[in-house]
Motif scaffolding. Structure first.
Motif, PDB file in Angstrom:
ATOM      1  N   THR A   1      63.558  24.496  64.905  1.00 43.15           N
ATOM      2  CA  THR A   1      64.537  24.858  65.864  1.00 43.15           C
ATOM      3  C   THR A   1      65.546  23.694  65.269  1.00 43.15           C
ATOM      4  N   GLU A   2      65.649  23.504  64.733  1.00 41.45           N
ATOM      5  CA  GLU A   2      66.468  21.926  63.724  1.00 41.45           C
ATOM      6  C   GLU A   2      66.773  22.638  62.251  1.00 41.45           C
ATOM      7  N   PRO A   3      67.426  21.719  61.859  1.00 44.01           N
ATOM      8  CA  PRO A   3      68.431  22.525  60.648  1.00 44.01           C
ATOM      9  C   PRO A   3      66.850  21.307  59.364  1.00 44.01           C
ATOM     10  N   PRO A   4      66.387  22.177  58.541  1.00 38.39           N
ATOM     11  CA  PRO A   4      65.752  21.803  57.737  1.00 38.39           C
ATOM     12  C   PRO A   4      66.551  21.188  56.530  1.00 38.39           C
ATOM     13  N   LEU A   5      66.317  19.907  56.469  1.00 36.01           N
ATOM     14  CA  LEU A   5      66.957  18.759  54.760  1.00 36.01           C
ATOM     15  C   LEU A   5      66.062  19.980  53.840  1.00 36.01           C
ATOM     16  N   ILE A   6      67.091  20.145  52.317  1.00 39.13           N
ATOM     17  CA  ILE A   6      67.061  21.219  51.604  1.00 39.13           C
ATOM     18  C   ILE A   6      67.410  20.577  50.024  1.00 39.13           C
ATOM     19  N   LYS A   7      66.659  20.972  49.056  1.00 40.40           N
ATOM     20  CA  LYS A   7      67.102  20.333  48.335  1.00 40.40           C
ATOM     21  C   LYS A   7      66.129  20.321  46.719  1.00 40.40           C
ATOM     22  N   TRP A   8      67.316  21.523  46.186  1.00 45.70           N
ATOM     23  CA  TRP A   8      66.459  22.152  44.869  1.00 45.70           C
ATOM     24  C   TRP A   8      66.799  20.695  43.904  1.00 45.70           C
ATOM     25  N   ALA A   9      64.951  21.670  43.019  1.00 42.05           N
ATOM     26  CA  ALA A   9      64.389  20.853  42.051  1.00 42.05           C
ATOM     27  C   ALA A   9      65.271  20.909  40.336  1.00 42.05           C
ATOM     28  N   PRO A  10      65.354  19.515  39.966  1.00 40.98           N
ATOM     29  CA  PRO A  10      66.477  19.794  38.414  1.00 40.98           C
ATOM     30  C   PRO A  10      65.741  20.357  37.313  1.00 40.98           C
TER      31      PRO A  10
END
Length: 331
Positions: free
Chosen positions: A293-302
């Motif tokens: 119910t909360e926004p996930p953090l998100i990162k694209w791998a280089p």
């Protein structure tokens, strides 16, 4: 899933397309966190990922082999934001204890503090390290942005802001952006004391800035705000190319979005826990629902066909080759 499946597509070269992005799913997850992940960062040139979480731990992962290499606890100070320096064995992180807002340079090899950076008087909400150099910037709820040199404890510069600041260097470390109050201010990193060289309005969106980021080639930037807007801008002209809408986030949460390595796609969290993906050219590509119910953090791998999300667990998203069939652009 075998660790090798998370490798950075060295043996199979695949282009990122709408179909490849639609096929992506969680290939590996670490569910041993005792709190939400508050920050994560990929090292620019190694296969390492670092996370910080509400269970007061900093964890180092070998992404290629999908293993957690080390867990370091920061019980005294807590840990909120974490970033690698150019050296994959050291990180800078912010506190989460409400009484000491210092930033810390930590050696992951021997769990020793190499330096403390004192200057902020309220929670640090944004942190960006300058690529290829020893500098970094931090933005705080004390309405200041401080500029630092890793080699010295005292801030090298101070910029005052009217609101919660989001900060980021571009990929060359020549320019940095500060977003707050509906505008993105662009600074020359060598002459920041002269003030912004450009100020970009963001479509009348005056709500709190969460994150600002540049694409790898520096041509685009994105800004997220608490009302669930993800704005993509031309970083030279300042024009808004597109705005995507997700569910708003609470004042305590962070709406994070990330460019794919080629700058052609944006992935984002959402206030309802979902993950969204858009093509910068053509709009929405995919949405993955969540029980969160909360926004996930998100990162694209280089340089990789993989992104990670962080919530109460850490998930690695990779293409499902079985779904692609004739779409697979395997060369």
């Amino acid at each position: 899933m075998p660790g090798g499946a998370l490798e950075r597509e060295e043996r199979v070269s695949m282009e990122l397309t709408d179909e490849v992005l639609k096929s992506m799913e969680v290939g590996m997850a670490f569910r041993d966190y005792n709190g939400r992940i508050s920050s994560m960062d990929f090292h620019r040139t190694t296969n390492h990922l670092v996370t910080a979480s509400d269970d007061e731990s900093i964890r180092l992962y070998d992404v290629q082999n999908a293993v957690c290499l080390k867990t370091i606890n920061s019980k005294k100070y807590g840990v909120d934001l974490v970033c690698f320096t150019d050296n994959p064995a050291t990180v800078i992180y912010s506190s989460k204890n409400g009484w000491d807002e210092s930033l810390r340079l930590l050696s992951l090899n021997d769990n020793k503090y190499l330096r403390y950076f004192k200057g902020h008087h309220d929670r640090v909400v944004s942190l960006s390290l300058c690529p290829h150099r020893e500098y970094f910037i931090s933005g705080s709820l004390d309405r200041t942005v401080l500029l630092w040199d890793q080699r010295t404890e005292k801030a090298q510069g101070l910029l005052r802001v009217q609101g919660r600041p989001a900060v980021s260097y571009d990929d060359q470390g020549m320019v940095f952006a500060i977003a707050f109050g509906g505008y993105i201010r662009m600074f020359d990193a060598r002459k920041y004391e002269k003030g912004p060289f450009d100020i970009f309005p963001v479509g009348g969106d005056n709500l709190e800035a969460n994150v600002v980021k540049f694409s790898n080639d520096g041509r685009l930037m994105l800004l997220t705000t608490t009302d669930g807007h993800v704005h993509v801008l031309d970083s030279f002209r300042g024009t808004v190319i597109s705005t995507y809408n997700v569910k708003p986030v609470s004042s305590k949460a962070t709406l994070e979005a990330s460019f794919s390595p080629d700058g052609m796609y944006v992935v984002s969290g959402s206030g309802d826990g979902s993950v969204y993906a858009w093509s910068v050219r053509s709009g929405k590509v995919a949405c993955w629902a969540s029980t969160d119910t909360e926004p996930p953090l998100i990162k694209w791998a280089p340089g990789s066909l993989m992104f990670t999300t962080g919530s109460s667990e850490l998930s690695f998203w990779v293409p499902d080759l079985s779904k692609l069939g004739s779409f697979a652009g395997i060369k």
